[in-house]
Design a protein around this motif. Sequence first.
Motif, PDB file in Angstrom:
ATOM      1  N   ASP A 168       0.828  -1.212   0.000  1.00 56.99           N
ATOM      2  CA  ASP A 168       0.000   0.000   0.000  1.00 56.99           C
ATOM      3  C   ASP A 168       0.862   1.261   0.000  1.00 56.99           C
ATOM      4  N   ALA A 169       1.927   1.250   0.759  1.00 60.04           N
ATOM      5  CA  ALA A 169       2.817   2.415   0.796  1.00 60.04           C
ATOM      6  C   ALA A 169       3.487   2.621  -0.562  1.00 60.04           C
ATOM      7  N   TYR A 170       3.894   1.535  -1.207  1.00 58.26           N
ATOM      8  CA  TYR A 170       4.532   1.645  -2.519  1.00 58.26           C
ATOM      9  C   TYR A 170       3.542   2.108  -3.582  1.00 58.26           C
ATOM     10  N   MET A 171       2.326   1.649  -3.480  1.00 63.43           N
ATOM     11  CA  MET A 171       1.334   1.975  -4.501  1.00 63.43           C
ATOM     12  C   MET A 171       0.854   3.429  -4.414  1.00 63.43           C
ATOM     13  N   LYS A 172       1.087   4.093  -3.293  1.00 71.84           N
ATOM     14  CA  LYS A 172       0.683   5.501  -3.162  1.00 71.84           C
ATOM     15  C   LYS A 172       1.399   6.381  -4.189  1.00 71.84           C
ATOM     16  N   ASN A 173       2.598   6.011  -4.588  1.00 74.36           N
ATOM     17  CA  ASN A 173       3.370   6.797  -5.555  1.00 74.36           C
ATOM     18  C   ASN A 173       3.099   6.391  -7.000  1.00 74.36           C
ATOM     19  N   ALA A 174       2.313   5.371  -7.203  1.00 68.12           N
ATOM     20  CA  ALA A 174       2.051   4.899  -8.567  1.00 68.12           C
ATOM     21  C   ALA A 174       1.123   5.863  -9.293  1.00 68.12           C
ATOM     22  N   PRO A 175       1.476   6.263 -10.522  1.00 65.82           N
ATOM     23  CA  PRO A 175       0.581   7.136 -11.271  1.00 65.82           C
ATOM     24  C   PRO A 175      -0.704   6.413 -11.676  1.00 65.82           C
ATOM     25  N   ALA A 176      -0.621   5.094 -11.862  1.00 61.58           N
ATOM     26  CA  ALA A 176      -1.803   4.291 -12.188  1.00 61.58           C
ATOM     27  C   ALA A 176      -1.578   2.880 -11.653  1.00 61.58           C
ATOM     28  N   GLU A 177      -2.654   2.291 -11.139  1.00 61.63           N
ATOM     29  CA  GLU A 177      -2.545   0.922 -10.612  1.00 61.63           C
ATOM     30  C   GLU A 177      -3.873   0.204 -10.780  1.00 61.63           C
ATOM     31  N   HIS A 178      -3.770  -1.136 -10.761  1.00 66.82           N
ATOM     32  CA  HIS A 178      -4.967  -1.966 -10.871  1.00 66.82           C
ATOM     33  C   HIS A 178      -4.712  -3.243 -10.089  1.00 66.82           C
ATOM     34  N   ASP A 179      -5.568  -3.552  -9.150  1.00 67.20           N
ATOM     35  CA  ASP A 179      -5.446  -4.751  -8.315  1.00 67.20           C
ATOM     36  C   ASP A 179      -4.070  -4.867  -7.654  1.00 67.20           C
ATOM     37  N   GLY A 180      -3.526  -3.743  -7.212  1.00 66.11           N
ATOM     38  CA  GLY A 180      -2.244  -3.769  -6.520  1.00 66.11           C
ATOM     39  C   GLY A 180      -1.046  -3.875  -7.428  1.00 66.11           C
ATOM     40  N   LEU A 181      -1.216  -3.667  -8.722  1.00 62.88           N
ATOM     41  CA  LEU A 181      -0.111  -3.735  -9.677  1.00 62.88           C
ATOM     42  C   LEU A 181       0.056  -2.393 -10.365  1.00 62.88           C
ATOM     43  N   PHE A 182       1.306  -2.039 -10.686  1.00 65.69           N
ATOM     44  CA  PHE A 182       1.560  -0.805 -11.432  1.00 65.69           C
ATOM     45  C   PHE A 182       1.059  -0.960 -12.859  1.00 65.69           C
ATOM     46  N   LEU A 183       0.406   0.059 -13.367  1.00 66.67           N
ATOM     47  CA  LEU A 183       0.005   0.089 -14.773  1.00 66.67           C
ATOM     48  C   LEU A 183       0.997   0.988 -15.503  1.00 66.67           C
ATOM     49  N   VAL A 184       1.457   0.518 -16.643  1.00 63.94           N
ATOM     50  CA  VAL A 184       2.408   1.289 -17.445  1.00 63.94           C
ATOM     51  C   VAL A 184       1.865   1.417 -18.862  1.00 63.94           C
ATOM     52  N   PRO A 185       2.309   2.441 -19.604  1.00 63.46           N
ATOM     53  CA  PRO A 185       1.843   2.592 -20.978  1.00 63.46           C
ATOM     54  C   PRO A 185       2.310   1.429 -21.856  1.00 63.46           C
ATOM     55  N   LYS A 186       1.510   1.071 -22.834  1.00 61.92           N
ATOM     56  CA  LYS A 186       1.865   0.028 -23.776  1.00 61.92           C
ATOM     57  C   LYS A 186       3.005   0.533 -24.654  1.00 61.92           C
TER      58      LYS A 186
END
Length: 97
Positions: A76-94
Amino acid sequence: MNLEDVKRIAHLSHLAISEDEAKATLEQLQKVFNLVEQMQAVNTDDIEPLAHPIEQIMTIAQPLRDDVVTELDQRDAYMKNAPAEHDGLFLVPKVIE
């Protein structure tokens, strides 16, 4: 292997090597090749491969650490800095079409 082989290998490797260095390198390489020849001459037909050769001279167990969790779950602490996430995973551009 001869002195010309050493000089050619040095040239191919883009190494500047003097005549004395080439001679010393040739001597060292010949020692290595002689050792390899000695090792290849040993008959190992009836010898089983060893996973841990040290066990043949010492009675020690493989030093492995216990398989235990040593860090806290901080997803949860790591995901706070993620620009986008889904189900606890970082989302990145294709990046591959």
